[in-house]
Motif scaffolding. Structure first.
Motif, PDB file in Angstrom:
ATOM      1  N   GLU A 276      -0.493  10.391   1.382  1.00 11.37           N
ATOM      2  CA  GLU A 276      -0.608   9.690   0.106  1.00 11.37           C
ATOM      3  C   GLU A 276       0.112  10.436  -1.016  1.00 11.37           C
ATOM      4  O   GLU A 276       0.724   9.813  -1.895  1.00 11.37           O
ATOM      5  CB  GLU A 276      -2.087   9.485  -0.227  1.00 11.37           C
ATOM      6  N   GLN A 325       3.783  -0.225   6.360  1.00  9.64           N
ATOM      7  CA  GLN A 325       2.794  -0.462   5.323  1.00  9.64           C
ATOM      8  C   GLN A 325       1.783   0.677   5.295  1.00  9.64           C
ATOM      9  O   GLN A 325       1.154   0.972   6.315  1.00  9.64           O
ATOM     10  CB  GLN A 325       2.079  -1.794   5.568  1.00  9.64           C
ATOM     11  N   PRO A 326       1.615   1.337   4.153  1.00 12.32           N
ATOM     12  CA  PRO A 326       0.740   2.511   4.092  1.00 12.32           C
ATOM     13  C   PRO A 326      -0.670   2.266   4.622  1.00 12.32           C
ATOM     14  O   PRO A 326      -1.218   3.109   5.346  1.00 12.32           O
ATOM     15  CB  PRO A 326       0.716   2.852   2.596  1.00 12.32           C
ATOM     16  N   GLU A 327      -1.263   1.110   4.304  1.00 10.49           N
ATOM     17  CA  GLU A 327      -2.629   0.858   4.776  1.00 10.49           C
ATOM     18  C   GLU A 327      -2.671   0.740   6.296  1.00 10.49           C
ATOM     19  O   GLU A 327      -3.640   1.156   6.943  1.00 10.49           O
ATOM     20  CB  GLU A 327      -3.207  -0.394   4.113  1.00 10.49           C
ATOM     21  N   GLN A 328      -1.605   0.204   6.894  1.00  3.52           N
ATOM     22  CA  GLN A 328      -1.537   0.110   8.352  1.00  3.52           C
ATOM     23  C   GLN A 328      -1.352   1.495   8.974  1.00  3.52           C
ATOM     24  O   GLN A 328      -1.920   1.797  10.033  1.00  3.52           O
ATOM     25  CB  GLN A 328      -0.398  -0.817   8.765  1.00  3.52           C
ATOM     26  N   ILE A 330      -2.419   4.353   7.741  1.00  7.65           N
ATOM     27  CA  ILE A 330      -3.683   5.084   7.651  1.00  7.65           C
ATOM     28  C   ILE A 330      -4.680   4.560   8.680  1.00  7.65           C
ATOM     29  O   ILE A 330      -5.409   5.339   9.321  1.00  7.65           O
ATOM     30  CB  ILE A 330      -4.243   4.989   6.221  1.00  7.65           C
ATOM     31  N   ALA A 331      -4.707   3.233   8.892  1.00  8.87           N
ATOM     32  CA  ALA A 331      -5.591   2.670   9.916  1.00  8.87           C
ATOM     33  C   ALA A 331      -5.199   3.178  11.304  1.00  8.87           C
ATOM     34  O   ALA A 331      -6.071   3.513  12.133  1.00  8.87           O
ATOM     35  CB  ALA A 331      -5.538   1.146   9.869  1.00  8.87           C
ATOM     36  N   ASP A 334      -6.415   6.687  11.693  1.00 10.38           N
ATOM     37  CA  ASP A 334      -7.851   6.708  11.992  1.00 10.38           C
ATOM     38  C   ASP A 334      -8.094   6.468  13.477  1.00 10.38           C
ATOM     39  O   ASP A 334      -8.892   7.172  14.117  1.00 10.38           O
ATOM     40  CB  ASP A 334      -8.571   5.637  11.172  1.00 10.38           C
TER      41      ASP A 334
END
Length: 346
Positions: A276, A325-328, A330-331, A334
């Motif tokens: 991030e 995509q940043p949210e993808q 990070i998922a 995880d």
């Protein structure tokens, strides 16, 4: 962020000019790696000092945005900017800009072996012309009021091991700390760094000497210091994926128990925090691509801790390193760390 606490005994006293250094362990400048987010993280874990990736002095002086980003050091207690070039005028101007923007130490690059650098007679190519190297040093030192340091190699090739001579000239010209990578330029990163040859520089100078090259374990760090007769050790590739490693080395050199690596949950948090921060530093479009190497190294380290082979992690690793995509991303991180935690528990 996970934290490894270190203290350094007073017997290991080191200064760069007026700046007292807490531990004799430094992060090496690595192009494309030691950007401001990574340096801030390594410093927070407990490195003695961290050095920016190499910045072309003329680009910095002319206000190029990429050079400005490379030289950024907001949030660092000791902001060290490494500059490179082959013209005294531009080295002086670049140093002035860096110091004016907050750099507390200027480091001169005379060690980079890359052809794109040596082809312009900068980096380690300067070890083929010690008169020019000396003039560059003098111009840089005269241009700023902050300490100036120097990083070099042993020489251009095995037939011209001239690091002691360059070090003598550098100290006489005002350099206040010298780092030597234990290879010649022609070796690039092949073979093994020769720490014993660095000791010949120790005999030539009175300023602090830092040894660099192939330190990947805490035991290698103490062996390197002993064989090089150095005051400090500089670590580059050994910190990739492990921003806490320098703090572990510092603890070992201080005669303290070496902290274990952070657990996998903490490593995941470190990876996400760095990711991030790099998106903020570069902007999302560039940051997503730039951060991939760091995420790959982080996953490799985590896989090693979990006892998983790279093959076991390959599918998840491919996902993390190809998503945009940043949210993808990070998922996917995880999921990868959850799988590693399961593997470790099993």
């Amino acid at each position: 962020m996970a934290h490894i606490s270190t203290t350094t005994p007073s017997a290991v006293a080191l200064s760069i000019g007026q700046h007292r250094i807490a531990s004799p362990v430094a992060l090496a400048p690595m192009s494309g790696v030691t950007d401001a987010p990574f340096r801030r993280m390594v410093a927070r874990f407990g490195a003695g000092w961290v050095v920016s990736e190499m910045v072309p002095s003329d680009d910095l002086a002319l206000g190029e945005e990429e050079a400005r980003l490379r030289a950024e050091g907001d949030g660092l207690d000791l902001h060290v900017v490494q500059i490179a070039g082959c013209e005294p005028h531009w080295m002086a101007e670049g140093a002035k800009v860096a110091a004016g923007a907050g750099a507390k130490v200027i480091d001169i690059n005379m060690g980079c072996p890359a052809k794109r650098v040596t082809g312009g007679y900068a980096g380690s190519a300067l070890m083929r012309d010690l008169d020019l190297a000396e003039n560059l040093i003098k111009a840089t030192v005269a241009a700023v009021d902050v300490p100036v340091t120097l990083k070099m190699r042993l020489g251009w090739d095995e037939a011209s091991i001239n690091a002691p001579e360059l070090a003598r000239r550098a100290e006489a010209s005002g350099i206040q700390l010298i780092t030597v990578h234990g290879r010649t330029r022609q070796q690039f990163y092949k073979g093994q760094a020769d720490w014993s040859l660095i000791a010949e520089v120790r005999a030539a100078i009175g300023v602090p000497l830092v040894a660099n090259g192939d330190v990947a374990t805490v035991e290698q760090a103490s062996d390197c210091l002993d064989r090089a007769r150095a005051d400090a050790v500089m670590i580059g590739r050994g910190a990739q994926g492990k921003p806490w490693f320098l703090a572990q080395v510092a603890a070992h050199l201080a005669g303290m128990a070496v902290p274990a690596d952070p657990d996998l949950a903490s490593q995941r948090d470190v990876a996400v925090e760095l990711y991030e921060a790099q998106l903020t530093h570069y902007g999302v479009a560039v940051g997503v691509r730039h951060a991939r190497k760091h995420l790959g190294w982080a996953l490799d380290v985590a896989a090693g801790q979990a006892g998983a082979s790279a093959m076991t992690l390959s599918a998840a690793r491919r996902r993390v390193l190809t998503l945009d995509q940043p949210e993808q991303v990070i998922a996917a991180l995880d999921e990868a760390y959850d799988a590693l935690a399961w593997r470790a528990a099993a």
